[in-house]
Write an enzyme that holds these catalytic residues in place. Structure first.
Site, PDB file in Angstrom:
ATOM      1  N   SER A  16       0.830  -1.206   0.000  1.00 59.34           N
ATOM      2  CA  SER A  16       0.000   0.000   0.000  1.00 59.34           C
ATOM      3  C   SER A  16       0.862   1.253   0.000  1.00 59.34           C
ATOM      4  O   SER A  16       0.618   2.199  -0.768  1.00 59.34           O
ATOM      5  CB  SER A  16      -0.926  -0.004   1.225  1.00 59.34           C
ATOM      6  OG  SER A  16      -1.815  -1.086   1.180  1.00 59.34           O
ATOM      7  N   ASP A 292      -8.811  -5.963   5.330  1.00 55.64           N
ATOM      8  CA  ASP A 292      -7.807  -6.976   5.012  1.00 55.64           C
ATOM      9  C   ASP A 292      -7.438  -7.840   6.213  1.00 55.64           C
ATOM     10  O   ASP A 292      -6.803  -8.891   6.054  1.00 55.64           O
ATOM     11  CB  ASP A 292      -6.549  -6.320   4.437  1.00 55.64           C
ATOM     12  CG  ASP A 292      -6.755  -5.817   3.021  1.00 55.64           C
ATOM     13  OD1 ASP A 292      -7.744  -6.224   2.386  1.00 55.64           O
ATOM     14  OD2 ASP A 292      -5.926  -5.010   2.548  1.00 55.64           O
ATOM     15  N   LYS A 319     -13.991  -8.236  -3.000  1.00 57.63           N
ATOM     16  CA  LYS A 319     -12.537  -8.260  -3.025  1.00 57.63           C
ATOM     17  C   LYS A 319     -12.066  -9.227  -4.122  1.00 57.63           C
ATOM     18  O   LYS A 319     -12.819  -9.538  -5.042  1.00 57.63           O
ATOM     19  CB  LYS A 319     -12.002  -8.671  -1.650  1.00 57.63           C
ATOM     20  CG  LYS A 319     -12.371  -7.703  -0.532  1.00 57.63           C
ATOM     21  CD  LYS A 319     -11.628  -6.384  -0.665  1.00 57.63           C
ATOM     22  CE  LYS A 319     -11.888  -5.470   0.518  1.00 57.63           C
ATOM     23  NZ  LYS A 319     -11.143  -4.189   0.417  1.00 57.63           N
TER      24      LYS A 319
END
Length: 410
Positions: A16, A292, A319
């Site tokens: 990320s 997550d 997802k």
């Protein structure tokens, strides 16, 4: 069967953080300078497509294949909308089914030309890139924070900057704050005040960025510690006050029997004292900010036979897989439990191991092409012994070294 865990784990760099740094460098027009850049497939793919697009001004339509990477598709959609030329963006069938409508709508509000070539609101799309001026928009971020982050990273280049009013309850709000934090490290003038975000025009400048170890990947080691009989694990590089929202794993697994001690150069995990008294009542976990973490926490709660209520789960069906149905289906192969699933809540009760029917040597878990399904199910091994999954390579999406690390620590 219960294993003890022992040793030191080198976690991968956060994909990320890496992906945001890569996009900002691309917008700034300077090469990326970063330590510990993620080697995850999503980050490698983003580097690949940015390189393909660089210097390319297609007249008839250059195709950008985002494969199965939602982050890459959402970040690149804004990037291409700002870049003169005609672009076709596509990906796997699953990616084309994932939601893109809020981002497409927001870009159209800002004057971008984005045409859906299949179902409205999804990939594939044709983008006629051009200079955007920015402005004010309202955006529903309840499905994904990536819609917001995609726009924010481009906004410092726009003459009018960007003012965003977030509608509804944003999903994964810490990821939006992560985006703003990294933007500021590269010189942007960007602030959030509640549901409002303001980004003013101000050029990015080069910055040597250090990518932190990935807290999302740490969750599988927390899961294994919760399910094992003890030992100690040292996870290198993790720090307090992380910009990653998934550092909430410390608090969540604290409720599940894992003790975290922050040291100078990482965290030490061990078993805490018995939580049986706490587990006598249902525990509630909210995943609206940390979706997550759901797979590892969900698997752990069923394996420990804890009555649990999971809320903030409405985005999980969109997802890489339908994570709720996938985990219920696979865990039912070795556990029995009552599950009640609604739009944004799951209730799990009375889980137990299938003692009479369970032959772990014959059980193969399906991964549904989803890295987090694979790793959360594999992390049952301290309790069940060796675990077999149908597609081990799927973990490369976020944690390429997972299997090697697992061999050494259990």
């Amino acid at each position: 069967m219960n294993m003890r865990l022992q040793g030191t784990v080198d976690l991968p760099g956060s994909k990320s953080e890496s992906n945001r740094a890569l996009m900002i460098a691309a917008y700034g027009g300077f090469p990326i300078e970063a330590d510990n850049l993620s080697e995850a497939h999503d980050t490698v793919l983003l580097q690949k497509v940015l390189k393909q697009v660089e210097g390319c001004v297609p007249e008839t339509g250059f195709t950008v294949d985002c494969e199965d990477a939602g982050t890459v598709a959402r970040f690149m959609m804004t990037y291409l909308a700002c870049r003169p030329g005609t672009w076709i963006m596509t990906g796997t069938q699953r990616l084309c089914e994932r939601p893109m409508a809020p981002l497409i709508g927001a870009l159209r509000q800002l004057g971008a030309q984005v045409e859906c070539l299949g179902e409205e609101g999804g990939l594939p799309v044709r983008i006629q890139g051009k200079t955007l001026r920015g402005g004010k928009i309202e955006l529903d971020a309840s499905q994904s924070s990536q819609f917001v982050s995609s726009l924010l990273m481009a906004a410092p280049l726009w003459p009018q900057g960007l003012v965003v009013e977030l509608l509804g309850r944003p999903s994964s709000l810490p990821y939006i704050d992560m985006t703003l934090d990294i933007m500021r490290q590269y010189g942007a003038d960007a602030v959030r005040n509640g549901s409002g975000i303001v980004v003013r025009r101000k050029a990015y400048h080069p910055h040597h960025f250090t990518v932190s170890p990935d807290w999302s990947s740490a969750s599988y080691w927390y899961e294994m510690m919760a399910l094992g009989e003890g030992g100690e694990l040292f996870l290198k590089g993790l720090k307090t006050n992380s910009i990653q929202g998934d550092s909430a794993v410390v608090e969540m697994f604290g409720k599940l029997g894992v003790k975290t001690i922050f040291l100078e150069d990482g965290v030490k995990l061990s078993k805490s004292k018995s939580n049986k008294l706490i587990w006598s009542e249902p525990i509630t976990f909210d995943f609206v900010n940390t979706p997550d973490l759901f797979p590892s926490v969900f698997v752990t709660c069923i394996a420990l036979h804890i009555d649990t209520i999971f809320i903030g789960v409405s985005t999980l069906s969109k997802k890489e897989s339908d994570r709720i149905n996938a985990l219920i289906t696979e865990l039912s192969k070795i556990y029995t439990f009552i599950n009640i699933v609604t739009d944004d809540k799951i209730i799990i009760r009375k889980s137990s191991l299938r003692e009479n029917q369970f032959d772990r040597k014959k059980v193969v878990f399906n991964t549904y092409h989803d890295h987090r399904i694979a790793m959360s199910l594999a992390s049952l091994c301290p309790q069940t012994g060796p675990v077999t999954v149908d597609d081990p390579a799927v973990v490369n999406k976020s944690y390429p070294g997972f299997w090697d690390a697992l061999k050494l620590r259990t």
